[in-house]
Design a protein around this motif. Structure first.
Motif, mmCIF file in Angstrom:
data_model
loop_
_atom_site.group_PDB
_atom_site.id
_atom_site.type_symbol
_atom_site.label_atom_id
_atom_site.label_comp_id
_atom_site.label_asym_id
_atom_site.label_seq_id
_atom_site.Cartn_x
_atom_site.Cartn_y
_atom_site.Cartn_z
ATOM 1 N N ILE A 33 0.944 -0.875 -0.323
ATOM 2 C CA ILE A 33 0.237 -0.193 -0.321
ATOM 3 C C ILE A 33 0.771 1.556 0.309
ATOM 4 C CG2 ILE A 33 -1.583 1.373 1.379
ATOM 5 C CD1 ILE A 33 -2.891 -1.188 2.209
ATOM 6 N N ASP A 34 1.847 1.896 1.144
ATOM 7 C CA ASP A 34 2.627 2.618 1.195
ATOM 8 C C ASP A 34 3.138 2.421 -0.557
ATOM 9 O OD1 ASP A 34 1.861 2.797 3.226
ATOM 10 O OD2 ASP A 34 3.832 2.306 4.318
ATOM 11 N N THR A 35 4.084 1.374 -0.934
ATOM 12 C CA THR A 35 4.849 1.748 -2.667
ATOM 13 C C THR A 35 3.620 2.403 -3.051
ATOM 14 O OG1 THR A 35 5.961 0.059 -2.071
ATOM 15 C CG2 THR A 35 6.087 0.254 -4.103
ATOM 16 N N LEU A 36 1.888 1.999 -3.487
ATOM 17 C CA LEU A 36 1.000 2.680 -4.067
ATOM 18 C C LEU A 36 1.030 3.348 -4.385
ATOM 19 C CD1 LEU A 36 -0.633 -0.932 -4.943
ATOM 20 C CD2 LEU A 36 1.229 0.155 -6.038
ATOM 21 N N LYS A 37 0.856 3.868 -2.637
ATOM 22 C CA LYS A 37 0.788 5.509 -2.680
ATOM 23 C C LYS A 37 1.595 6.577 -3.268
ATOM 24 C CE LYS A 37 -2.370 5.746 2.006
ATOM 25 N NZ LYS A 37 -2.121 5.706 2.966
ATOM 26 N N GLN A 38 2.756 5.975 -3.106
ATOM 27 C CA GLN A 38 3.948 7.239 -3.967
ATOM 28 C C GLN A 38 4.109 7.066 -4.813
ATOM 29 O OE1 GLN A 38 7.464 6.022 -1.604
ATOM 30 N NE2 GLN A 38 6.944 5.640 -0.211
ATOM 31 N N GLY A 39 2.755 6.546 -6.048
ATOM 32 C CA GLY A 39 2.822 6.255 -7.109
ATOM 33 C C GLY A 39 3.421 5.082 -7.891
ATOM 34 N N GLN A 40 4.453 4.266 -6.227
ATOM 35 C CA GLN A 40 5.299 3.074 -7.493
ATOM 36 C C GLN A 40 4.732 2.459 -7.799
ATOM 37 O OE1 GLN A 40 8.184 3.450 -4.707
ATOM 38 N NE2 GLN A 40 8.966 5.135 -5.258
ATOM 39 N N LYS A 41 6.025 1.506 -8.792
ATOM 40 C CA LYS A 41 5.183 0.011 -9.176
ATOM 41 C C LYS A 41 6.392 -0.600 -8.563
ATOM 42 C CE LYS A 41 5.322 -0.332 -13.567
ATOM 43 N NZ LYS A 41 5.278 -1.178 -15.017
#
Length: 92
Positions: A33-41
């Protein structure tokens, strides 16, 4: 399978306590979730890729009344399974 059943299976397969398996699962979900929140893959080779995409604003219809409604733009999570994951699921 529920989250509780998944934790029990993880604990059994990895020889962990249920509490440790639960914390590990929660930490993995939080990291995704944290990774996706940052817009990363996030790519897990052999399993798949988690990413986000923007869905544009659009007009929709209320199914009860037929009225046109505005649907705002949104950021939506996506998952694309990897080839090894697909093959494992399709094996008979």
């Amino acid at each position: 399978m529920s989250k509780v059943e998944l934790i029990e299976k993880m604990a059994k397969d990895a020889n962990l306590s249920k509490a440790d398996a639960g914390r590990a699962l929660d930490a993995a979900i939080a990291a995704i979730i944290d990774t996706l929140k940052q817009g990363q893959k996030l790519t897990l080779v052999g399993f798949g890729t988690f990413s986000v995409s923007k869905r544009k604003a659009r007009d929709g219809r209320n199914p009860r009344t037929g009225d046109v409604i505005k649907i705002p733009e949104a950021i939506v999570p996506k998952f694309v399974p990897g080839m090894a994951f697909k093959d494992a699921v399709n094996k008979k």
